[in-house]
Write a protein that holds these residues in place. Structure first.
Motif, short mmCIF file in Angstrom:
data_model
loop_
_atom_site.label_atom_id
_atom_site.label_comp_id
_atom_site.label_asym_id
_atom_site.label_seq_id
_atom_site.Cartn_x
_atom_site.Cartn_y
_atom_site.Cartn_z
N TRP A 2 -30.89 -8.08 18.35
CA TRP A 2 -32.22 -8.57 18.69
C TRP A 2 -32.90 -9.27 17.52
N TYR A 3 -32.55 -8.89 16.29
CA TYR A 3 -33.22 -9.47 15.14
C TYR A 3 -32.19 -9.87 14.08
N ALA A 4 -32.58 -10.83 13.24
CA ALA A 4 -31.69 -11.35 12.21
C ALA A 4 -31.51 -10.34 11.10
N GLN A 5 -30.42 -10.51 10.34
CA GLN A 5 -30.16 -9.65 9.19
C GLN A 5 -30.84 -10.16 7.94
N ASN A 6 -31.17 -11.44 7.90
CA ASN A 6 -31.91 -12.00 6.77
C ASN A 6 -33.36 -11.50 6.81
N PRO A 7 -33.88 -10.93 5.70
CA PRO A 7 -35.24 -10.35 5.74
C PRO A 7 -36.32 -11.35 6.14
#
Length: 245
Positions: A2-7
């Motif tokens: 659901w969300y990216a791994q890049n902060p």
């Protein structure tokens, strides 16, 4: 996923999702308040009993609301409540629908692309496809990718992909994963196949199993047939089985 791994990319996605939820809650509250206020205006008796001006509104607004209530009093109450409910629903659906129409397709498209890219990055063939995806982007994006790779040009990237250069494929796949906000994990060295065990010969018909030893078949002397013994001839093994002449 659901969300990216890049902060930074993940923070941007969380802020966008929170903004959409806040926008939806705001217009849901506005629709409920509008519905209740309209229902109050649809009951002129309540306004007639409340002779003092309505709070937080001026005299002109108070007079206008009382005129509207008087007009509504002449209408069917069921029709009035239905119209008020439809108006409240429209007040919620229109602004929220416009935002969802712009936000939801992009959000779902990223989820599909990120999931597919994560699966492809787990294999050599998949990384080759991710590298090709990077090369198929507009020329200025390919040039920007090449500028971020030491001693690389767009032509050298195409040459490396065409010849299956591992470093070029990893660099291009990493660029595609970075565009989606995903982390790049290098694959380990390929597993070398072990030695293939020698096949054990299987004894053919007429050879007893005990003749097979250490993968070799030992010859077994043939036995004389009954016909040879009866004729007094020479057996298959070449030995003399009876008197000659």
């Amino acid at each position: 996923m659901w969300y990216a791994q890049n902060p930074a990319r993940r923070t941007h996605q969380l802020a966008g999702d929170a903004g959409v939820l806040l926008w939806t809650a705001l217009w849901a509250t506005a629709a409920v308040v509008t519905y209740r206020l309209a229902c109050l205006l649809a009951l002129p008796r309540a306004l007639q009993q409340h002779s003092a001006p309505l709070p937080l509104v001026g005299g002109r607004v108070d007079n206008a609301l009382r005129r509207i209530a008087a007009v509504v009093d002449a209408m069917d109450p069921v029709t009035v409540r239905t119209a008020v409910a439809v108006g409240a629903v429209a007040l919620f659906v229109v602004p929220v629908g416009l935002v969802l129409n712009a936000w939801l397709p992009r959000r779902l498209r990223w989820i599909r692309q990120a999931g597919a890219a994560r699966d492809l990055a787990a294999s050599d063939d998949g990384r080759e496809l991710l590298a090709l995806r990077t090369l198929l982007r507009p020329l200025h994006e390919v040039a920007l990718t090449a500028s971020e790779i030491p001693d690389a040009t767009p032509g050298s990237l195409a040459w490396g992909w065409r010849h299956g250069d591992p470093e070029t494929l990893d660099a291009l796949a990493e660029a595609e994963l970075e565009r989606l906000g995903l982390d790049f994990t290098p694959l380990g060295p390929p597993v070398q196949p072990g030695p293939v065990p020698a096949s054990v010969p299987v004894p053919g018909p007429g050879v007893p199993p005990e003749a097979v030893s250490d993968g070799l078949v030992r010859p077994v002397p043939a036995q004389a047939t009954e016909a040879d013994e009866a004729s007094g001839g020479v057996g298959v093994s070449g030995g003399v089985t009876g008197p000659v002449g």
